[in-house]
Design an enzyme around this catalytic site. Structure first.
Site, PDB file in Angstrom:
ATOM      1  N   GLY A  11       0.758  -1.172   0.062  1.00 41.23           N
ATOM      2  CA  GLY A  11       0.046   0.064   0.123  1.00 41.23           C
ATOM      3  C   GLY A  11       0.937   1.404   0.020  1.00 41.23           C
ATOM      4  O   GLY A  11       1.909   1.308   0.706  1.00 41.23           O
ATOM      5  N   ARG A  72       0.588  -5.109  -6.001  1.00 46.12           N
ATOM      6  CA  ARG A  72       0.734  -6.609  -5.325  1.00 46.12           C
ATOM      7  C   ARG A  72       1.497  -7.550  -6.390  1.00 46.12           C
ATOM      8  O   ARG A  72       0.966  -7.554  -7.835  1.00 46.12           O
ATOM      9  CB  ARG A  72      -0.753  -7.003  -5.066  1.00 46.12           C
ATOM     10  CG  ARG A  72      -1.452  -6.193  -4.387  1.00 46.12           C
ATOM     11  CD  ARG A  72      -0.865  -5.854  -2.760  1.00 46.12           C
ATOM     12  NE  ARG A  72      -1.930  -5.033  -2.050  1.00 46.12           N
ATOM     13  CZ  ARG A  72      -1.378  -4.684  -0.763  1.00 46.12           C
ATOM     14  NH1 ARG A  72      -0.248  -4.993  -0.288  1.00 46.12           N
ATOM     15  NH2 ARG A  72      -2.307  -3.642  -0.039  1.00 46.12           N
ATOM     16  N   ASP A 103       5.466  -5.282   5.977  1.00 46.33           N
ATOM     17  CA  ASP A 103       6.195  -6.620   6.607  1.00 46.33           C
ATOM     18  C   ASP A 103       6.197  -7.472   5.132  1.00 46.33           C
ATOM     19  O   ASP A 103       6.804  -8.212   5.051  1.00 46.33           O
ATOM     20  CB  ASP A 103       5.336  -7.115   7.669  1.00 46.33           C
ATOM     21  CG  ASP A 103       3.888  -7.321   7.518  1.00 46.33           C
ATOM     22  OD1 ASP A 103       3.347  -7.014   6.442  1.00 46.33           O
ATOM     23  OD2 ASP A 103       3.346  -7.999   8.326  1.00 46.33           O
ATOM     24  N   THR A 125       4.143   2.622   5.682  1.00 46.10           N
ATOM     25  CA  THR A 125       2.934   2.019   6.119  1.00 46.10           C
ATOM     26  C   THR A 125       2.316   3.206   6.813  1.00 46.10           C
ATOM     27  O   THR A 125       2.749   3.382   7.976  1.00 46.10           O
ATOM     28  CB  THR A 125       2.874   0.658   6.515  1.00 46.10           C
ATOM     29  OG1 THR A 125       1.759   0.353   6.822  1.00 46.10           O
ATOM     30  CG2 THR A 125       3.848   0.526   7.597  1.00 46.10           C
ATOM     31  N   ASP A 127      -0.171   2.218   8.986  1.00 54.00           N
ATOM     32  CA  ASP A 127      -0.592   1.477  10.070  1.00 54.00           C
ATOM     33  C   ASP A 127       0.382   1.417  11.063  1.00 54.00           C
ATOM     34  O   ASP A 127      -0.044   1.313  12.437  1.00 54.00           O
ATOM     35  CB  ASP A 127      -0.716  -0.026   9.462  1.00 54.00           C
ATOM     36  CG  ASP A 127      -1.838  -0.079   8.654  1.00 54.00           C
ATOM     37  OD1 ASP A 127      -2.854   0.502   8.682  1.00 54.00           O
ATOM     38  OD2 ASP A 127      -2.042  -1.251   7.593  1.00 54.00           O
ATOM     39  N   ASP A 129       2.647  -0.340  12.097  1.00 51.04           N
ATOM     40  CA  ASP A 129       2.781  -1.770  12.621  1.00 51.04           C
ATOM     41  C   ASP A 129       3.837  -2.619  12.539  1.00 51.04           C
ATOM     42  O   ASP A 129       3.927  -3.858  12.232  1.00 51.04           O
ATOM     43  CB  ASP A 129       1.406  -2.435  12.045  1.00 51.04           C
ATOM     44  CG  ASP A 129       1.390  -2.638  10.544  1.00 51.04           C
ATOM     45  OD1 ASP A 129       2.487  -2.004   9.865  1.00 51.04           O
ATOM     46  OD2 ASP A 129       0.717  -3.429   9.857  1.00 51.04           O
ATOM     47  N   ARG A 171      -6.129  -2.977   9.718  1.00 46.95           N
ATOM     48  CA  ARG A 171      -6.536  -4.334   9.610  1.00 46.95           C
ATOM     49  C   ARG A 171      -6.086  -5.033  10.994  1.00 46.95           C
ATOM     50  O   ARG A 171      -6.790  -5.719  11.545  1.00 46.95           O
ATOM     51  CB  ARG A 171      -6.214  -5.051   8.264  1.00 46.95           C
ATOM     52  CG  ARG A 171      -6.671  -6.344   8.292  1.00 46.95           C
ATOM     53  CD  ARG A 171      -6.229  -7.045   6.854  1.00 46.95           C
ATOM     54  NE  ARG A 171      -4.624  -7.173   6.854  1.00 46.95           N
ATOM     55  CZ  ARG A 171      -3.794  -7.070   5.962  1.00 46.95           C
ATOM     56  NH1 ARG A 171      -4.344  -6.586   4.619  1.00 46.95           N
ATOM     57  NH2 ARG A 171      -2.515  -7.068   6.076  1.00 46.95           N
TER      58      ARG A 171
END
Length: 319
Positions: A11, A72, A103, A125, A127, A129, A171
């Protein structure tokens, strides 16, 4: 090390362009050639790449998204796809790679490193994360985008005496929801890392109403459930009417904040230095305000990285 490649994968996140710029210009400063690889690992497999120059990365530090595009690539998960990528690296005489992403991108990076092509990862990212770094590229920009949306939605919530549910990205990680909820004064924050009690949520809504509160804001991370699903649960338990706003991909776009631009510049330069030192399988990050590199395998460890004290504080301040 004479020629390095750079690609973005997964992303998109604000700050990726600033990182591409930093990688390219730091490498050129050190006398290296830089190859930009388009559309992530798919572009690597297809040989979709070109040599970058100073002008190639000019006027992009302020732009969101990624100049190199992203995609992707299920093919790269196969042995055949990986072999095609390796052949392209050899054909284009690329000695090392800088890979900007999350990741999943890092796992591809380790595959190439283990095949003899040193790779360094930059965490990109929204996120936030990636274990091993306090912050990822794009998180600060996305956070400020969400806060701005919360502020605007609160104006309408106040005007109509309503409860609004705002669904944000996340997510598996609730950092964006947690930080935005705390900064935006949300009454309830629902994140994947913490279980929620619907009776407690309803109790907080009714308590606010009893003391004259005219509106409420609930932040829901998409990894728990959709905003509409959560609205249905509230309706079922207490017959409270709500409105739902799904922020969606607006959270990924926009000009990166100053913080993300600086982080991108520091991360990009550090990645080149690590490759020049002959190291692969390393990830770049920031720990206690210091830019560091560390074993990329640490980024795959799924330990608890959510700040539970911050989550508790958000509940204490929303009484």
């Amino acid at each position: 090390m004479k020629r390095i490649g750079v690609l973005t994968s997964g992303g998109d996140a604000p700050g990726m362009n600033a990182a591409i710029r930093a990688v390219a210009r730091k490498a050129m400063f050190e006398g290296l050639e830089v190859v930009g690889i388009y559309h992530g690992y798919q572009g690597l497999i297809d040989g979709n790449m070109e040599v970058l120059n100073l002008g190639s990365v000019g006027d992009i530090i302020q732009r969101g998204g990624t100049k190199l595009y992203s995609a992707r690539c299920p093919e790269f998960r196969t042995k055949e796809g990986q072999q095609k990528a390796i052949e392209q690296l050899k054909l284009n005489k690329i000695d090392g790679l800088v890979i900007i992403g999350g990741d999943g991108s890092y796992r591809g990076s380790m595959t190439l490193t283990n095949s003899g092509f040193p790779c360094v990862g930059i965490p990109g990212t929204i996120d936030n994360d990636i274990p091993g770094t306090d912050y990822t590229l794009g998180f600060d920009t996305a956070l400020n985008t969400v806060i701005d949306c919360i502020d605007k939605i609160r104006d309408t919530a106040t005007s109509h005496d309503r409860t609004f549910i705002i669904e944000v990205m996340g997510r598996d990680s609730g950092d964006l929801a947690l930080w935005a909820g705390l900064a935006g004064g949300a009454e309830t924050i629902i994140i994947p890392e913490e279980t929620y009690n619907m009776e407690e949520v309803i109790g907080r809504l009714k308590s606010g109403s009893t003391r004259g509160k005219k509106h409420s804001i609930i932040i829901v991370a998409e990894g728990v459930m959709s905003g509409s699903e959560f609205a249905a649960k509230i309706k079922e338990h207490a017959d409270i009417e709500t409105r739902v706003s799904v922020l969606g991909h607006i959270q990924r776009g926009g000009s990166p904040t100053g913080r993300d631009r600086v982080l991108a510049s520091l991360f990009g330069a550090k990645a080149v230095e690590v490759l020049l030192a002959g190291h692969g399988g390393r990830a770049i990050g920031i720990q206690n305000h210091q830019v560091v590199d560390y074993d990329m395998n640490e980024a795959f460890e799924k330990g608890e990285i959510m700040d539970s004290k911050m989550y508790q504080l958000s509940k204490e301040l929303s009484i």
